[in-house]
Design a protein around this motif. Structure first.
Motif, PDB file in Angstrom:
ATOM      1  N   ALA A 101       7.646  20.760  74.424  1.00 18.27           N
ATOM      2  CA  ALA A 101       8.079  21.888  74.620  1.00 18.27           C
ATOM      3  C   ALA A 101       7.506  23.193  72.878  1.00 18.27           C
ATOM      4  O   ALA A 101       8.121  21.788  71.981  1.00 18.27           O
ATOM      5  N   SER A 102       7.464  24.064  72.032  1.00 23.62           N
ATOM      6  CA  SER A 102       7.141  24.489  70.774  1.00 23.62           C
ATOM      7  C   SER A 102       8.984  24.520  70.222  1.00 23.62           C
ATOM      8  O   SER A 102       8.640  26.067  71.189  1.00 23.62           O
ATOM      9  N   THR A 103       9.460  24.245  69.892  1.00 23.90           N
ATOM     10  CA  THR A 103      10.711  24.159  69.963  1.00 23.90           C
ATOM     11  C   THR A 103      11.914  23.291  68.648  1.00 23.90           C
ATOM     12  O   THR A 103      10.896  22.347  67.998  1.00 23.90           O
ATOM     13  N   GLN A 104      12.728  24.016  68.014  1.00 20.65           N
ATOM     14  CA  GLN A 104      13.828  23.428  66.387  1.00 20.65           C
ATOM     15  C   GLN A 104      14.598  22.912  67.409  1.00 20.65           C
ATOM     16  O   GLN A 104      15.376  22.579  66.735  1.00 20.65           O
ATOM     17  N   ASN A 105      14.747  22.426  68.912  1.00 26.34           N
ATOM     18  CA  ASN A 105      15.881  22.365  69.314  1.00 26.34           C
ATOM     19  C   ASN A 105      15.808  21.104  70.670  1.00 26.34           C
ATOM     20  O   ASN A 105      15.981  21.695  71.547  1.00 26.34           O
ATOM     21  N   VAL A 106      15.018  19.961  69.926  1.00 25.44           N
ATOM     22  CA  VAL A 106      14.373  19.527  70.870  1.00 25.44           C
ATOM     23  C   VAL A 106      15.571  18.517  71.376  1.00 25.44           C
ATOM     24  O   VAL A 106      15.860  18.528  73.039  1.00 25.44           O
ATOM     25  N   SER A 107      16.993  18.473  70.703  1.00 30.61           N
ATOM     26  CA  SER A 107      18.257  17.522  71.238  1.00 30.61           C
ATOM     27  C   SER A 107      18.641  18.598  73.055  1.00 30.61           C
ATOM     28  O   SER A 107      19.934  18.135  73.051  1.00 30.61           O
TER      29      SER A 107
END
Lengths: 208, 728, 73, 332
Positions: B199-205
């Motif tokens: 995912a292109s995300t700032q929120n992996v967790s």
């Protein structure tokens, strides 16, 4: 054929000078037209040789390696490189010739891969960012980008690196002003321009 | 017995790595093109998905027929988004241009596109409202909502007795995040119903749960990976409906599906920063001290809210007599998401342009007026007035304020080109985000860390490596950092400038914990006082004496090595929060074309203890450039006629390029008092001031305020024309 | 959703209501929790429109009468 | 992008033949900088794309007795490198102002001349006239970048070519080949553009199956001076808010002949006789340049939201005049 509004605007030609008169045009035009006619006679047959719109053999020479692909004519060079040749260094961002993330070199010149059709680039020497660190040889642009931290999220960076390499090849002694003009075709959203400029300037001073 | 074992940073002078300019450790991957972003994942058999979106601002979907798409050879799945699901409760109403209707997954992207085109969608077009600036028109349409009002002191009286009163109107248009890597995911179902997501995300967790719920599976079966992420700026925290779509189509087809938003949809549907406009009256006494503030601001964050809240105005400063009111416009525009320092950039423009105009009215140097009022910034944090004062002095020196400043509109240059100076201040909390990490010291002395954080361009990997290397006295190359996976200890999303504080604090704790254990083992083995030990240059030393090598010490851990946990934040001084920041702009304005160019831009920023000065400075350069973008050129243009986001492309959504930024001077304000505050994040604060600083510089150049940002040639010329009595 | 609704006695936020703040609070003591920036989305639909096709928000998603409301009980 | 056939002819005649098929529903591909984007957006959906880059005769710049013949495939890089084009300063300035090496390497003069409008209504699929339900979207919509001259008809976009003003100011002509195999015509460039009156018209005189093969420029004389002034909001890759190109014949400090052409202000490049006639037999001064600028926009009819472009166009003309005679100072 002439648009009425255009004609009305134009008015009479009042100048005595040749750049307004265009003397002699007809002669040259005829000369070229004759050449065209000759060519036409020779190539009448070839004119009907348009290929089909179906997927067909396309050979791309990328970083010295030949990729044999089956592609429809509409596949862009960018899509072919990323999806079919699995070289994902160049990125798709704008698809409207604006951002430079897809920059590759074709026969040594920086080009937006999103503005080319793969089928039209056969037989050309295509170079992607991957070639700049292949075979244990790293192009000086790469460590210099790292040194000046000319990367943040990094998504625009490979395109910027290729553009910088192509630019420096043609302007090895570039000034800051030339760098700012030459590299205006690449966009970065994180704002790494300062590092890119410092990098290009340093390489230009070092005669890279 | 030596000093007590407490978590903390070492003396500044002893640092080998911390605070130095260190190249980012993942630089080579990024620069060479080897870094794999979500958009680059092409596992065998991957299907490409494309989107059908609605291009009406407000409509009712009457018919949706996806069967023609399904018949196209190579099309493997068609997914209908909730907005396209006519069977659902309250179905069919579309509220903004760019609403997702359906997705098509196919063997090749061009076939997916054919599929999208084959879908038949029919709409009944409804009335829309997309003008976020026109409060009266919105009120007439019933599209406004009061979102707060509060007051203190005696505003009316104070304005009556004020020596100088200024009444003004200011605004800032909506912008899009414009992440260069669009939002999107690559979803692949593995054995045992495990969903493997890039995912292109700032929120992996934080993504697993967001996927698990809508998919009806356990969060434990969702793997999330984001080794590299191409820009988020606050917009990439959710799984998003397109993420769910990719996962469902992958399930249906039994093949991996990649769904990245196209550029237009990225701009329209994946996040914007809300607009803000203000009518304000403020007054000052004869010394220039602002004694009264009375304002009403409004703006739109979309159809359902998210506009600029009532708090925060006036920005940075608060005044004894102050009244503020906020109104939200519910417009048919795409929803907002957090945008780097929400909503400070807008607040800063709406406040500091007004203060600057008050200075102009008083005939005073803007610098002096800001200075006079610094004591009124203490409400945010007691240390700020002093910090601002010091930073103003530095910035003024760097830009040559005293030499170059001239009264607004006077002596600004002879020809068409006028030159001016402007400034603004900002503040931000930052601090440390929640973070858990594991640090592993292998028996061979190699060091590895695991953390469920992510690098969004800020240098997370490098910060972790520096923290560990400094603590263990090792070279950077000895540290292996593992992040970008939800299989590692959970870490906060990267937002609010909390990542560097979060990961550095937690890793320092884990590393110190490990080091103390090693010291005890070394002390026992080599018969030295553990309290005298330190890790330096690859060795364990006692004073000047080398006791053993790091490798020898590691062997004492036995074949299993040592694993320690680090957590945070904690009240142990490793991290803190709240910074200031002062920025000054030197601009040229072509009064005949309205073009504004930056000559020089100075950003002075405090942010506690700096881990890596190189990447820290990059954050500031980048923020200033983003600021120049929204100050001068970028804006969402909503076409009133069609209700569409008419410039949702990189041709007409104008962003600065390498030649548009002038000379940027970055100065990190870091006296020892800042070092001792510990780590504070830096991503957001420097992006706050540019809008106001540049607008103020333009006002100084022209003697005329261009009230609404971005300061395009059109707006500059309109303001000039209005000041000369012409049409606005 | 109307102002009147937000005046009604409010319950805890629906458990499906998400905001950025929730993802910044890992390991934070309650007193230090960031409340978010006003940008909410629904965890079930992953958009700003809930399963009932009404908008989501801090006020809107405390209304227990909403068909999609889920409390933490 | 819709699917299409692809062909790559070697000669002009072959190209003309290939372009005739499919009822002329074909497209010419050169550098691709405009066409491929248009294809991707489905704004142009040909049944065949003809890549003309292999046609040798359409490349290069040749000097003939009467002037220069410039191949339509001449790239911006070629313009910058060509010793023959170097004296045509106004042209070189345009090539130089494209601050993107990727465009300079790929973009061709022929492609630039045929560049379709950047009008955002057009690019969002509303057609060149941007009509919806019988109403012009431009007229009541966001027309900040639209026409301030020649906008009384249904077309309100601005011509997107950046080279056309300079070329027209030089009196350039274009050589058009096709659609019949032997058909060749040479047309003054200013007559090449039209302001479409109906939705099925294009913005040039090109008929299906035709293409530009060459551009003709008159021979330059030592008394000829020229300049282009483009008002660009951004330093980097951007398109102008307004452009002015002037070509002057100056003898003993007196302008003997002048052409003034504006770009990005009207559906076609805009030749200003008013401006040119003010220059004739005069010495260029700042005051004169000012008056010339004012004259050039004296008949402007700005739309609801683009009054500012009148001021910008006026400035562009003034500065182009001063720049041509080496008197320009300042300006961003």
């Amino acid at each position: 054929m002439r648009d009425r509004e255009t004609q009305e605007r134009y008015g009479p030609d009042v100048s005595r000078r040749s750049f307004l008169k265009g003397s002699g045009v007809a002669v040259a035009a005829t000369a070229i037209a004759t050449a065209a006619e000759e060519a036409l006679a020779q190539d009448k047959k070839a004119a009907s040789a348009a290929s089909s719109s179906k997927a067909q053999d396309v050979e791309l020479t990328i970083n010295g390696e030949v990729h044999k692909l089956k592609l429809e004519p509409r596949v862009t060079l960018l899509d072919a490189i990323r999806n079919d040749c699995h070289l994902t260094g160049c990125k798709e961002v704008c698809t409207t010739k604006n951002c430079g993330a897809c920059t590759v070199m074709i026969d040594g010149k920086a080009v937006y891969a999103c503005t080319r059709l793969a089928i039209a680039e056969q037989g050309k020497k295509i170079t992607t960012v991957e070639a700049l660190s292949a075979g244990g040889k790293v192009d000086p642009v790469i460590p210099c980008f790292i040194k000046h931290d000319a990367t943040q999220c990094g998504y625009c960076t490979p395109g910027f690196v290729v553009a910088t390499r192509a630019f420096l090849n043609e302007h090895p002694k570039a000034t800051l002003e030339e760098i700012q003009k030459g590299l205006g075709g690449n966009l970065c959203r994180c704002g790494t321009y300062d590092g890119v400029a410092k990098c290009a300037l340093e390489l230009a001073k070092g005669g890279a | 017995m030596a000093e007590e074992r407490k978590f903390g940073w070492g003396p500044r002078k002893d640092n080998v790595l911390i605070g130095k300019s260190i190249q980012r450790i993942d630089g080579f991957e990024k620069v060479s093109g080897k870094a794999q972003y979500t958009a680059d994942i092409n596992t065998p058999g991957t299907l490409y998905a494309k989107l059908l979106t609605c291009t009406h601002a407000h409509a009712k979907l009457k018919k949706l027929d996806v069967e023609p798409a399904k018949k196209i050879p190579g099309v493997r799945a068609v997914y209908i988004f909730p907005a396209g699901d006519l069977k659902a409760e309250g179905a069919g109403e579309i509220f903004w241009d760019g609403t997702l209707i359906a997705a098509v997954a196919a063997d090749r992207p061009e076939i997916a596109e054919d599929g999208v085109k084959a879908i038949i969608a029919e709409y009944e077009v409804l009335d829309h409202i997309v003008d976020e600036e026109d409060l009266k028109a919105a009120e007439a349409k019933g599209a406004t909502k009061a979102v707060g009002k509060n007051a203190k002191g005696k505003v009316e009286d104070a304005l009556k007795t004020a020596k100088h009163v200024h009444k003004g109107y200011y605004g800032v248009h909506t912008i899009s995040h414009m992440c260069l890597e669009p939002h999107g995911t690559h979803c692949e179902w593995k054995a045992d119903e495990v969903l493997d997501i890039h995912a292109s995300t700032q929120n992996v967790s934080g993504l697993a749960g967001q996927f698990a719920g809508p998919l009806g599976i356990d969060a434990a079966k969702v793997l999330v990976t984001a080794n590299f992420e191409g820009g988020g700026f606050g917009s990439k925290f959710a799984a998003d409906e397109w993420g769910i779509a990719a996962a469902k189509m992958a399930k249906e087809t039994g093949k991996p599906v990649k769904l990245m938003l196209d550029r237009a949809t990225e701009l329209k549907a994946a996040g914007t920063r809300p607009s803000g406009y203000i009518d304000v009256t403020l007054g000052a006494d004869e010394t220039g001290k602002i004694v009264a503030w009375d304002s009403h601001h409004w703006g739109s964050g979309g159809i359902s809210g998210g506009s600029i809240p009532v708090g925060g105005i006036p920005y940075v400063f608060d005044f004894e007599n102050r009244s503020r009111t906020a109104t939200q416009l519910n417009c048919n525009v795409g929803p907002t998401r957090a945008w780097r320092a929400p909503p400070h950039p807008q607040l800063c423009i709406l406040t500091h342009c007004a203060i600057d105009d008050l200075a102009m009215k008083m005939g005073k140097d803007s610098y002096d007026v800001f200075l006079t009022n610094l004591e009124q910034t203490a409400g945010t944090a007691a240390h700020l007035p002093e910090t601002y004062k010091a930073e103003m002095e530095i910035a003024a020196k760097l830009i040559g304020w005293k030499e170059k400043w001239h009264p607004h509109g006077k002596d600004a240059g002879k020809g068409a080109v006028k030159r001016g100076l402007g400034m603004a201040l900002h503040t931000w909390g930052g601090g440390a985000g929640g973070c858990a990490c594991n640090v592993k010291i292998h028996a061979d002395g190699s060091v590895e860390s695991f953390v469920g954080s992510q690098d969004i361009g800020t240098g997370t990997r490098t910060v972790i490596a520096i923290t560990l290397a400094e603590t263990f006295g090792l070279p950077l190359t000895a540290i292996k950092v593992n992040l970008g996976s939800n299989q590692y200890p959970a870490s906060a999303a990267s937002g609010g400038s909390i990542t560097v504080g979060g990961v550095s604090g937690a890793h320092r704790r884990a590393a110190q914990t490990a080091l103390w254990k090693i010291f005890d083992l070394v002390a026992a083995k080599y018969k030295v006082d553990a309290g005298t030990l330190a890790a330096k240059e690859g060795s364990i030393v006692s004073g000047d004496k080398k006791v053993c090598t790091w490798k020898q010490a590691s062997m004492l851990l036995g074949p299993m090595g040592l694993e320690t946990k680090g957590e945070g934040p904690a009240e142990d001084g490793l991290t803190s929060s709240r910074v200031g920041g002062v920025q000054m702009a030197d601009v040229s304005v072509d009064s005949e074309t309205g073009i504004v160019r930056i000559n020089k831009y100075v950003a002075v920023q405090d942010c506690g203890l700096i881990i890596d000065e190189l990447t820290a400075k990059s954050q500031i350069y980048g923020a200033v450039i983003m600021g120049i973008a929204y100050a001068l050129s970028e804006e969402r243009v909503m076409d009133k006629k069609t209700g569409r986001y008419i410039n949702a492309d990189l041709q007409n959504y104008k962003l600065p390029r390498i030649g548009d930024i002038g000379e940027i001077v970055v100065n990190i304000y870091q006296p020892d008092s800042e070092y001792s505050r510990g780590v504070i994040g830096l991503g957001e604060p420097p992006v706050i001031s540019p809008g106001a600083a540049i607008s103020n510089a333009v006002a100084n150049a022209l003697g005329v305020r261009v009230p609404v940002v971005p300061l395009t040639p059109q707006r500059v010329l309109a303001a000039l024309s209005k000041s000369k009595g012409g049409a606005a | 959703m109307s102002d009147e609704l937000s005046q009604l006695p409010q319950a805890e936020r629906c458990t499906n209501l998400l905001c950025k703040g929730l993802y910044l609070n890992v390991g934070q003591p309650p007193g230090k929790r960031v409340t978010g920036d006003g940008n909410f989305w629904c965890g079930k639909t992953q958009t700003i429109i809930g399963p009932d096709r009404n908008f989501v928000g801090d006020g809107e998603c405390r209304h227990t009468g909403r068909s999609c409301y889920e409390g933490n009980t | 992008m819709k699917n299409f056939e692809f062909a790559s002819p070697q000669t002009e005649a072959e190209a003309v033949g290939l372009l005739q098929d499919h009822g002329g529903r074909t497209a010419v591909l050169a550098g691709g900088t405009d066409l491929v984007g248009l294809l991707q957006a489905d704004l142009v959906a040909p049944e065949r794309v003809v890549d003309v880059r292999q046609i040798q005769s359409m490349s290069g710049v040749r000097r003939e007795a009467d002037g220069l013949w410039v191949g339509a495939l001449t790239t911006l890089d070629d313009v910058l490198a060509s010793p023959l084009l170097k004296p045509y300063l106004s042209l070189v300035q345009v090539a130089d102002a494209h601050h993107a090496i990727q465009i300079q390497s790929s973009g061709t003069l022929g492609g630039d001349l045929c560049h379709l409008p950047n009008c955002w209504y057009y690019r969002n699929g509303y057609g060149l006239l941007a009509m919806k339900d019988g109403e012009s979207l431009v007229e009541t919509g966001d027309n900040r970048y639209h026409a301030i001259l020649g906008n009384s008809g249904p077309a309100k976009f601005v011509n997107a070519s950046r080279f056309a003003p300079a070329l027209i100011a030089w009196g350039a002509k274009v050589r058009i080949i096709g659609p019949a195999p032997e058909q060749v015509e040479v047309v003054p460039l200013e007559y090449f553009y039209i302001s479409p009156k109906s939705a099925n018209q294009g913005n040039t005189i090109l008929k299906p199956g035709q293409l530009i093969s060459h551009i003709w420029l008159p021979a330059i004389e030592p008394t000829h001076v020229s300049a282009t002034y483009e008002v660009l909001q951004m330093e980097g890759l951007d398109w102008p808010l307004a452009t002015a190109s002037v070509t002057l014949d100056v003898e003993g400090g007196i302008v003997r002949a002048a052409r003034v052409v504006l770009g990005h202000v009207a559906p076609t490049p805009w030749v200003s006789q008013e401006a040119a006639s003010l220059l004739r037999n005069q010495m260029v001064t700042e005051d004169l340049a000012n008056a010339v600028g004012a004259a050039a926009v004296s008949k402007a009819t700005p739309l609801s939201n683009n009054e500012y472009k009148v001021q910008i166009a006026k400035t562009a003309v003034k500065r182009a005049v001063l720049k041509a005679v080496g008197q320009l100072e300042g300006g961003l």
